[in-house]
Design a protein around this motif. Structure first.
Motif, short mmCIF file in Angstrom:
data_model
loop_
_atom_site.label_atom_id
_atom_site.label_comp_id
_atom_site.label_asym_id
_atom_site.label_seq_id
_atom_site.Cartn_x
_atom_site.Cartn_y
_atom_site.Cartn_z
N ARG A 53 42.71 44.13 -2.74
CA ARG A 53 42.46 42.79 -2.17
C ARG A 53 41.53 42.87 -0.96
N GLU A 80 47.49 47.26 -4.16
CA GLU A 80 47.11 45.85 -4.09
C GLU A 80 46.42 45.55 -2.77
N ILE A 95 47.12 38.17 -0.52
CA ILE A 95 48.18 38.78 -1.32
C ILE A 95 49.41 37.89 -1.36
#
Lengths: 225, 225
Positions: free
Chosen positions: B42, B38, B64
């Motif tokens: 991101r 992630e 996030i």
DNA sequence: GTCTATACAGGGATAGAC
DNA sequence: GTCTATCCCTGTATAGAC
């Protein structure tokens, strides 16, 4: 006797004028003129010692004996100061270009001069990285205009030089100019990271390739060399 | 389907192993693995929106929904995170290289894929600038090793490809490899600043020049083409 | 293992006093 | 023209909650 650039701008360019209008007025009094020179000179010394990222306004100010805020009477921003250093180098490079016997002669002269002053080459490359990460800004405008001017200048100088030797290009000279400039800049990066990369030798290789692709001016297209 | 690089490394290289030993251990639990992914994903989004210099650890964390400090459980430094993105791109580029029909076929494929994702090209170029202003660091090691590996790989692939076509090189292929890589990187910079610069077209020009300089494998040196 | 909170040193930029 | 003081941002580091 110095600089790294791939050919100084043939003329200074409209950007120069715009930038001047935007930035701090040039000092007119002797003291101010000396101060401005001192800032530029010390900046070069500081990042020769501490690297580009170690060259903060505070570090430069400290080297001179003034506060960092004082520097901003002469330069609107740190970036503007550093771009000014690149512009100065361009002017000197332009002078040496007029002495060079050929396009590639100037390029290899420049490459060899640069090998003695890695600092300014590093500054050029770092600023190039800074330039592209901005939507606008002094560095971006500097490089955009520089590349555009140099592509045009180099292209016309190549054409001139070919015709002097009774040759005609078989390739688009604008593209050739972009290629030469790209190779020069890219080779500098590789050399900065590994000095076994011989910029001069590889530029001469490129020169051979390009010369071989030209054909006699009176020959019909299709028969090269 | 993406990436900017000039040819992914043929193999991962010793630096990779050393870097792994130095950095945070890779997460083993599902949650940690997902988190790490992630963060990387991101990060790409954030600097597509805000540029490389807008991609602070705090900005990524905010996207996030975690604090910036949390990111450092997965990456020892911001630089390490960004280098990781470049490495991922290299792996994907390597996969596409194996599908390409020729050296220049892969290069132009890459250039065209890159034109759709200026973000990662900008990251590559900015990191290149960061790399050379450090005496040591993740970015510097990444580029040093990358260039060295690519020069060797590209050189041997060129030799292979020439012999397939019954040709022999008349120029040093190590220098030719450095030239091609330099041109590719340099053209990317020019393109980032002015999208009228057509990387693919100019790379094809370079390919023509190089092909013309090769000679039949059974011919004596001196007679080119 | 994962994360928050917090502190620190350093950067560029700026306002206002002198 | 130069200063000091300040602001807000950055990456990095550590302590401790869960």
């Amino acid at each position: 006797m110095d600089d790294l650039d791939s050919f100084g701008p043939g003329h200074i360019g409209s950007y120069q004028a715009e930038r001047r209008a935007r930035s701090r007025p040039l000092p007119v009094h002797p003291k101010g003129i000396r101060r401005r020179r001192e800032i530029l000179d010390r900046s070069l010394e500081v990042f020769a010692e501490r690297g580009v990222d170690g060259t903060s306004l505070r570090a430069i100010g400290e080297a001179i004996g003034v506060s960092h805020a004082a520097l901003r009477n002469y330069f609107a921003s740190r970036e503007e100061l550093l771009v000014e250093l690149l512009l100065e180098r361009d002017v000197r490079s332009e002078a040496s270009r007029e002495e060079a016997e050929s396009v590639f002669g100037h390029l290899t002269n420049t490459a060899e001069a640069n090998s003695e002053i890695a600092g300014i080459v590093a500054l050029y490359t770092v600023m190039m990285g800074n330039a592209i990460q901005q939507a606008e800004g002094d560095a971006r405008e500097y490089f955009t205009e520089r590349f555009e001017l140099n592509r045009a200048d180099l292209s016309s100088r190549l054409e001139e030089e070919l015709s002097t030797h009774g040759l005609t290009a078989t390739e688009d000279l604008g593209d050739v100019a972009a290629l030469i400039m790209a190779a020069f800049d890219g080779l500098q990066v590789q050399w900065l990271l590994d000095d076994r990369v011989d910029i001069t030798r590889i530029l001469k290789l490129l020169e051979r390739l390009l010369l071989a692709s030209a054909r006699p001016a009176d020959a019909a297209p299709g028969q090269s060399v």
